[in-house]
Write a protein that holds these residues in place. Sequence first.
Motif, PDB file in Angstrom:
ATOM      1  N   PHE A  51       0.919  -1.131  -0.016  1.00 55.53           N
ATOM      2  CA  PHE A  51       0.006   0.086   0.119  1.00 55.53           C
ATOM      3  C   PHE A  51       0.877   1.244  -0.170  1.00 55.53           C
ATOM      4  O   PHE A  51       0.612   2.250  -0.613  1.00 55.53           O
ATOM      5  CB  PHE A  51      -0.808  -0.078   1.151  1.00 55.53           C
ATOM      6  CG  PHE A  51      -2.042   1.123   1.236  1.00 55.53           C
ATOM      7  CD1 PHE A  51      -2.990   0.901   0.303  1.00 55.53           C
ATOM      8  CD2 PHE A  51      -1.875   2.307   1.917  1.00 55.53           C
ATOM      9  CE1 PHE A  51      -3.990   2.220   0.395  1.00 55.53           C
ATOM     10  CE2 PHE A  51      -2.399   3.247   2.006  1.00 55.53           C
ATOM     11  CZ  PHE A  51      -4.004   3.021   1.348  1.00 55.53           C
ATOM     12  N   GLY A  52       1.875   1.261   0.712  1.00 55.28           N
ATOM     13  CA  GLY A  52       2.880   2.426   0.728  1.00 55.28           C
ATOM     14  C   GLY A  52       3.642   2.520  -0.687  1.00 55.28           C
ATOM     15  O   GLY A  52       3.556   3.769  -1.205  1.00 55.28           O
ATOM     16  N   ALA A  53       3.832   1.574  -1.340  1.00 51.52           N
ATOM     17  CA  ALA A  53       4.488   1.900  -2.769  1.00 51.52           C
ATOM     18  C   ALA A  53       3.411   2.372  -3.827  1.00 51.52           C
ATOM     19  O   ALA A  53       3.562   3.271  -4.615  1.00 51.52           O
ATOM     20  CB  ALA A  53       5.121   0.456  -3.269  1.00 51.52           C
ATOM     21  N   LEU A  54       2.131   1.626  -3.515  1.00 50.25           N
ATOM     22  CA  LEU A  54       0.887   2.212  -4.083  1.00 50.25           C
ATOM     23  C   LEU A  54       0.778   3.583  -4.149  1.00 50.25           C
ATOM     24  O   LEU A  54       0.539   4.631  -4.965  1.00 50.25           O
ATOM     25  CB  LEU A  54      -0.099   1.375  -4.129  1.00 50.25           C
ATOM     26  CG  LEU A  54      -0.239  -0.110  -4.609  1.00 50.25           C
ATOM     27  CD1 LEU A  54      -1.534  -0.626  -4.270  1.00 50.25           C
ATOM     28  CD2 LEU A  54      -0.100  -0.106  -6.223  1.00 50.25           C
ATOM     29  N   THR A  55       0.794   4.043  -2.896  1.00 50.66           N
ATOM     30  CA  THR A  55       0.532   5.524  -2.605  1.00 50.66           C
ATOM     31  C   THR A  55       1.621   6.375  -3.009  1.00 50.66           C
ATOM     32  O   THR A  55       1.261   7.362  -3.569  1.00 50.66           O
ATOM     33  CB  THR A  55       0.418   5.695  -0.890  1.00 50.66           C
ATOM     34  OG1 THR A  55      -0.573   4.831  -0.329  1.00 50.66           O
ATOM     35  CG2 THR A  55       0.407   7.032  -0.524  1.00 50.66           C
ATOM     36  N   CYS A  56       3.094   6.043  -2.968  1.00 41.56           N
ATOM     37  CA  CYS A  56       3.916   6.910  -3.603  1.00 41.56           C
ATOM     38  C   CYS A  56       3.709   7.053  -5.041  1.00 41.56           C
ATOM     39  O   CYS A  56       3.654   7.967  -5.690  1.00 41.56           O
ATOM     40  CB  CYS A  56       5.289   6.183  -3.220  1.00 41.56           C
ATOM     41  SG  CYS A  56       5.729   6.511  -1.505  1.00 41.56           S
ATOM     42  N   GLY A  57       3.665   5.855  -5.735  1.00 42.55           N
ATOM     43  CA  GLY A  57       3.310   5.774  -7.220  1.00 42.55           C
ATOM     44  C   GLY A  57       2.273   6.625  -7.616  1.00 42.55           C
ATOM     45  O   GLY A  57       2.301   7.476  -8.628  1.00 42.55           O
ATOM     46  N   SER A  58       1.051   6.317  -7.163  1.00 43.21           N
ATOM     47  CA  SER A  58      -0.097   7.127  -7.502  1.00 43.21           C
ATOM     48  C   SER A  58      -0.015   8.588  -7.129  1.00 43.21           C
ATOM     49  O   SER A  58      -0.394   9.218  -7.950  1.00 43.21           O
ATOM     50  CB  SER A  58      -1.255   6.293  -6.868  1.00 43.21           C
ATOM     51  OG  SER A  58      -1.116   6.493  -5.448  1.00 43.21           O
ATOM     52  N   GLY A  59       0.627   8.844  -6.128  1.00 43.93           N
ATOM     53  CA  GLY A  59       0.407  10.270  -5.579  1.00 43.93           C
ATOM     54  C   GLY A  59       1.292  11.142  -6.649  1.00 43.93           C
ATOM     55  O   GLY A  59       1.163  12.218  -7.015  1.00 43.93           O
ATOM     56  N   VAL A  60       2.643  10.595  -7.084  1.00 48.81           N
ATOM     57  CA  VAL A  60       3.432  11.465  -7.917  1.00 48.81           C
ATOM     58  C   VAL A  60       2.897  11.374  -9.273  1.00 48.81           C
ATOM     59  O   VAL A  60       2.717  12.436 -10.113  1.00 48.81           O
ATOM     60  CB  VAL A  60       4.669  10.529  -8.137  1.00 48.81           C
ATOM     61  CG1 VAL A  60       5.588  11.248  -9.299  1.00 48.81           C
ATOM     62  CG2 VAL A  60       5.726  10.671  -6.690  1.00 48.81           C
ATOM     63  N   LEU A  61       2.096  10.340  -9.669  1.00 47.15           N
ATOM     64  CA  LEU A  61       1.280  10.038 -11.107  1.00 47.15           C
ATOM     65  C   LEU A  61       0.262  11.178 -10.962  1.00 47.15           C
ATOM     66  O   LEU A  61       0.030  12.111 -11.906  1.00 47.15           O
ATOM     67  CB  LEU A  61       1.121   9.008 -11.422  1.00 47.15           C
ATOM     68  CG  LEU A  61       0.139   8.592 -12.813  1.00 47.15           C
ATOM     69  CD1 LEU A  61       0.997   9.368 -13.930  1.00 47.15           C
ATOM     70  CD2 LEU A  61      -0.195   7.288 -12.777  1.00 47.15           C
ATOM     71  N   GLY A  62      -0.692  11.331  -9.799  1.00 46.64           N
ATOM     72  CA  GLY A  62      -1.744  11.963  -9.936  1.00 46.64           C
ATOM     73  C   GLY A  62      -1.454  13.446  -9.591  1.00 46.64           C
ATOM     74  O   GLY A  62      -2.164  14.333 -10.371  1.00 46.64           O
ATOM     75  N   VAL A  63      -0.465  13.828  -8.982  1.00 49.83           N
ATOM     76  CA  VAL A  63      -0.096  15.328  -8.930  1.00 49.83           C
ATOM     77  C   VAL A  63       0.631  15.842  -9.874  1.00 49.83           C
ATOM     78  O   VAL A  63       0.115  16.996 -10.541  1.00 49.83           O
ATOM     79  CB  VAL A  63       0.782  15.521  -7.619  1.00 49.83           C
ATOM     80  CG1 VAL A  63       1.469  16.789  -7.421  1.00 49.83           C
ATOM     81  CG2 VAL A  63       0.100  15.234  -6.213  1.00 49.83           C
ATOM     82  N   GLY A  64       1.500  15.123 -10.781  1.00 45.51           N
ATOM     83  CA  GLY A  64       2.028  15.470 -11.975  1.00 45.51           C
ATOM     84  C   GLY A  64       0.884  15.530 -13.036  1.00 45.51           C
ATOM     85  O   GLY A  64       0.953  16.665 -13.733  1.00 45.51           O
TER      86      GLY A  64
END
Length: 487
Positions: A326-339
């Motif tokens: 879940f932490g890895a998903l949060t990091c990846g989705s956060g960077v993708l979503g914010v960008g």
Amino acid sequence: MASPCPSPTLVRPDDVTVGAGPEPAVATPPAGKATPPTGKATPPAGKATPPVPHPRLSVTVLCLINLINYMDRFTVAGVLPEVEDYFGIGDSSSGLLQTVFISSYLVLAPLFGFLGDRHSRKRLLALGLGLWSGVTLATSFVPPQHFGALLAGRALVGVGEAAYSTLAPTLVADLYRGPARSRALGAFYLAVPLGSGLGYIAGSKVKDLAADWRWALRVTPVLGVAALLLLVAVVSDPPRGVLDGALVTPPATAPATDRSWGQDLRELSRNRTLVLSTLGFTAVAFVTGALALWAPAFLFRVRLARGEGPPCRGGRRCQGDQSLLFGALTCGSGVLGVGLGAELSRRLRPRHPRADPLLCAGGLLGGAPCLLLALLCAQPCPPAAYVFIFLGETLLSLNWAIVADILLLSDALGGGAAAISFQRGAAALRRALLLLPFAAALGGAAFLAAGNALPRDRRRARRVARGLPPDGDSDDDSDGDVAPLLA
């Protein structure tokens, strides 16, 4: 570039102008005409804008501390099953950890905003950072019979983080202006998903390496001490609004304003964009707060219900990689979503004045079915649940916000923590989390309404910035290519 959502912050003169080219000579406009926007704030007559020393270094340190801030906030969520086993508590009691945190955060954030306008923000930031780091370290030594001490510690952590999360963005905003300010704030808020994800990962890995979940709470305090030294040594603290040519704290010789807090609140309540965006932001906080605290625990219970591992009872470590994934998903989705949100906002805003709130609405309305499918697929097909969690978090990250709390219902739905089976435990928490898609849909509706109010409120802000009455008509009152009202 900052998140496209019109977050609830007050408009500043530099936020209602656009352009990044060289500043032209200032000429007196014709009678009845306002000075056209130049993209940069004009300092008061006879005064030059003082340079801010080392703004990049200061912003880098503030972003690093924000990363540690969110790591500290979500480390507990990464080891929540172990916390429940250690203290012998159920979901209602463990949910209080987030409730007391967000309660103190909610109450004291306005107070720190008030103090930040009148005292050194740098000192207040150092106070908050030192407080949350010291208390987090102390709570790692709480014995199992004193769960109340852990609750008190989490409340004090909320005090420290309220100071930082309230004042640090204003400091970043006073180090840059124009497009550079948007990029700096975007980098600052990018630390939210990254820090949250790293909190889960750090909590999970340190727990496994040390064979004791309490060591997970001792990582961020060490980082916090190092960050405190950097804050004191290198971060600049310019006067409020110095780059906008209008200081928030007036000189001692200036006449005192007779405006009351009540007058300010009444004026803010007339800004429909601010009110509706706040409601939409509340929905984002509700959804992300629930996911942050309960998603790893829910996935762990689903694993138990499928018979894929033993429970963590009797002091045994919980086996599983749910927090890590879940932490890895949060990091990846956060960077993708914010960008993605920043890029979509940059491309759409010049052509569509309502692009920002509509992007926020689209993120919430699109994330709602993804979260619903993730909850429904979790037990029959866990890989599909992870896919939908990633998609939902990516869409929510278009609207990334300060994480908040959720009303916890799973114990009542499941019949008590001591009485439920693994299957009923997973089902109870799933039913409680089914509130999230509906909350996301309501938040999306609020942002759609904010899109209708945005052009009017934007025109009012531009008129106020030019010294005109907020309501009225003039030749230059059209809604052109301007920055968002609430950046």
